[in-house]
Scaffold this motif. Structure first.
Motif, short mmCIF file in Angstrom:
data_model
loop_
_atom_site.label_atom_id
_atom_site.label_comp_id
_atom_site.label_asym_id
_atom_site.label_seq_id
_atom_site.Cartn_x
_atom_site.Cartn_y
_atom_site.Cartn_z
N VAL A 100 2.35 1.72 -3.52
CA VAL A 100 1.34 2.17 -4.47
C VAL A 100 1.02 3.65 -4.25
O VAL A 100 0.94 4.43 -5.22
N LEU A 101 0.85 4.07 -3.00
CA LEU A 101 0.57 5.47 -2.73
C LEU A 101 1.74 6.35 -3.14
O LEU A 101 1.54 7.45 -3.67
N SER A 102 2.95 5.89 -2.93
CA SER A 102 4.13 6.65 -3.34
C SER A 102 4.18 6.79 -4.86
O SER A 102 4.47 7.88 -5.38
N SER A 143 -11.27 9.74 -5.15
CA SER A 143 -10.18 8.98 -4.55
C SER A 143 -10.65 7.59 -4.12
O SER A 143 -9.92 6.61 -4.27
N LEU A 186 1.64 6.61 -6.95
CA LEU A 186 0.54 7.48 -7.37
C LEU A 186 0.88 8.95 -7.15
O LEU A 186 0.54 9.80 -7.98
N ARG A 187 1.54 9.26 -6.06
CA ARG A 187 1.92 10.65 -5.78
C ARG A 187 2.95 11.13 -6.80
O ARG A 187 2.90 12.27 -7.24
N ALA A 234 -9.13 4.09 -5.49
CA ALA A 234 -8.63 3.10 -4.54
C ALA A 234 -9.35 1.77 -4.72
O ALA A 234 -8.74 0.70 -4.65
N VAL A 293 0.84 -1.20 0.00
CA VAL A 293 0.00 0.00 0.00
C VAL A 293 0.87 1.25 0.00
O VAL A 293 0.61 2.21 -0.74
N ALA A 294 1.93 1.25 0.79
CA ALA A 294 2.83 2.41 0.84
C ALA A 294 3.50 2.64 -0.52
O ALA A 294 3.62 3.79 -0.97
N ASN A 307 -2.73 12.81 -6.18
CA ASN A 307 -2.74 12.97 -4.74
C ASN A 307 -4.12 12.57 -4.23
O ASN A 307 -5.08 13.34 -4.33
N LEU A 308 -4.23 11.36 -3.71
CA LEU A 308 -5.52 10.88 -3.25
C LEU A 308 -6.05 11.78 -2.15
O LEU A 308 -5.34 12.14 -1.22
#
Length: 79
Positions: free
Chosen positions: A24-26, A57, A28-29, A61, A21-22, A34-35
């Motif tokens: 994927v969020l990184s 968002s 995406l950013r 997700a 998850v970390a 920016n979710l």
């Protein structure tokens, strides 16, 4: 001992999910998503009240999680 082995495997899986998850969020950013601040996300701010309702968002997700679970199922069948 069987319960301890199950607990160890569970902790490893939870750790792997957190790392995934970390990452994927990184990613995406870095791409520019920016979710929580996408067009379609609702943000209402008053003098003593603030409301975030991340519609877009949440949809993104959901698609990512569904795709990841689908891939997990395919990989699990192969091995």
């Amino acid at each position: 001992m069987i319960i301890l082995e199950y607990f160890e495997k569970l902790l490893i899986r939870i750790g792997l999910v957190c790392i995934t998850v970390a990452l994927v969020l990184s990613l995406l950013r870095r791409v520019g998503l920016n979710l929580g601040r996408l067009p379609g996300d609702i943000h209402i701010k008053r003098s003593n009240f603030e409301l975030w309702f991340p519609i877009t968002s949440g949809l993104i997700a959901s698609v990512i999680i569904t795709g990841a679970l689908w891939l997990w199922r395919i990989v699990r069948r192969l091995f």
